[in-house]
Design a protein around this motif. Structure first.
Motif, short mmCIF file in Angstrom:
data_model
loop_
_atom_site.label_atom_id
_atom_site.label_comp_id
_atom_site.label_asym_id
_atom_site.label_seq_id
_atom_site.Cartn_x
_atom_site.Cartn_y
_atom_site.Cartn_z
N LYS A 12 -0.01 5.06 -7.42
CA LYS A 12 0.34 4.77 -6.02
C LYS A 12 1.54 5.61 -5.58
O LYS A 12 1.57 6.19 -4.49
CB LYS A 12 0.64 3.29 -5.85
CG LYS A 12 0.91 2.87 -4.41
CD LYS A 12 1.29 1.41 -4.31
CE LYS A 12 0.17 0.49 -4.71
NZ LYS A 12 0.48 -0.93 -4.48
N ARG A 47 0.85 -1.19 0.00
CA ARG A 47 0.00 0.00 0.00
C ARG A 47 0.89 1.25 0.00
O ARG A 47 2.04 1.21 0.42
CB ARG A 47 -0.96 -0.01 1.18
CG ARG A 47 -0.34 0.11 2.55
CD ARG A 47 -1.45 0.13 3.61
NE ARG A 47 -0.92 0.36 4.94
CZ ARG A 47 -0.53 -0.58 5.77
NH1 ARG A 47 -0.59 -1.86 5.40
NH2 ARG A 47 -0.07 -0.28 6.98
N TYR A 48 0.32 2.34 -0.43
CA TYR A 48 1.12 3.53 -0.74
C TYR A 48 1.91 4.07 0.44
O TYR A 48 2.96 4.69 0.27
CB TYR A 48 0.20 4.63 -1.29
CG TYR A 48 -0.57 5.37 -0.21
CD1 TYR A 48 -0.03 6.50 0.40
CD2 TYR A 48 -1.83 4.94 0.21
CE1 TYR A 48 -0.72 7.18 1.39
CE2 TYR A 48 -2.52 5.60 1.19
CZ TYR A 48 -1.97 6.73 1.78
OH TYR A 48 -2.65 7.38 2.77
#
Length: 265
Positions: free
Chosen positions: A160, A119-120
């Motif tokens: 992202k 996840r970012y």
């Protein structure tokens, strides 16, 4: 009838398990290969991997090696062991460049690395690596049936990275490090000119520029107020109906008053 079928099913299960256990223990590579292939064809990829691991070092150069290493890589992919899958697919491409599976293997190698992208908010080393791998695939196979999907994945990965960069830049404003925020937000807009976060970035740059100016010592105040006014103009030029217009107008009023006071001194 149902009882007979149940018994037959149990016999098949126990026979299969016995065959698999014998294959794990035997020294006969051919037996391991045959049973591993059966496990693979049955979708029992974890079991197939155990056998492929045992025979892989001895199978290079054999006639069945190409098929075996492809199944080996696929087994890792199917069990979501993406580091190993990426490595094995790349090894396959390197070892069998003329294989009919080489294009698919190249794509699956790149896809494996994309699956590792977190996840970012986390470290994005794997994301950069995935983009490089996918871009290399796109360049090498411009007519591939996997091209459209590869481009979509690259776009998602880049977004992202964009979001992470924006959140980092925004954080400087949040923690009131306004001098740094102005620089980092400006760099963000330059690095991502088409970003969907541009309006927010311009607003937070204005907010930081404004607060930096208002709280400045007299010797730096006029210059910083002028910079804040420029930040305001950049925001309303980008979107005259910005969702931040009301707060921005209030900042501009204060900026104009402060500049007028300075000019009247």
């Amino acid at each position: 009838m149902k009882k007979t079928l149940s018994i037959l099913l149990l016999v098949l299960i126990f026979t299969s398990c016995g065959e698999y256990q014998k294959a794990l223990k035997t020294d006969e590579i051919g037996v391991k290969y045959d049973v591993a292939t059966k496990q693979y064809d049955s979708g029992k990829y974890a079991k197939a991997i155990r056998l492929f691991e045992q025979i892989a070092p001895s199978y290079r150069g054999r006639p069945q090696a190409e098929k075996m290493f492809y199944m080996y890589a696929q087994s890792y992919f199917k069990t979501k062991q993406y580091y190993s899958a990426g490595y094995q697919f790349e090894s396959f491409v390197s070892s069998y460049p003329k294989s009919e599976k080489v294009e698919e293997a190249s794509y699956l190698a790149a896809l494996s690395y994309s699956k590792l992208s977190p996840r970012y908010s986390l470290d994005q080393v794997d994301t950069y690596k995935a983009i490089d791998k996918l871009q290399s695939f796109i360049n090498n196979y411009p007519t591939s049936p996997f091209l459209a999907e590869a481009n979509v994945i690259v776009k998602d990965l880049r977004e992202k990275l964009e979001k992470k960069s924006f959140e980092i830049a925004k954080q400087y404003n949040t923690i009131s490090d306004h001098k740094a925020a102005v620089v980092v937000l400006d760099n963000f807009v330059t690095d991502f000119p088409g970003t969907k976060y541009k309006e927010q970035a311009l607003y937070y740059k204005l907010d930081s520029s404004y607060k930096l100016a208002i709280n400045s010592i007299d010797s730096k105040k006029q210059e910083r107020l002028t910079n804040a006014k420029t930040a305001y103009l950049n925001l309303v030029k980008f979107n005259p109906s910005s969702e931040f217009k009301e707060e921005s107008d209030q900042m501009l009023d204060r900026i104009e008053k402060e500049l007028k006071q300075i000019s009247n001194k």
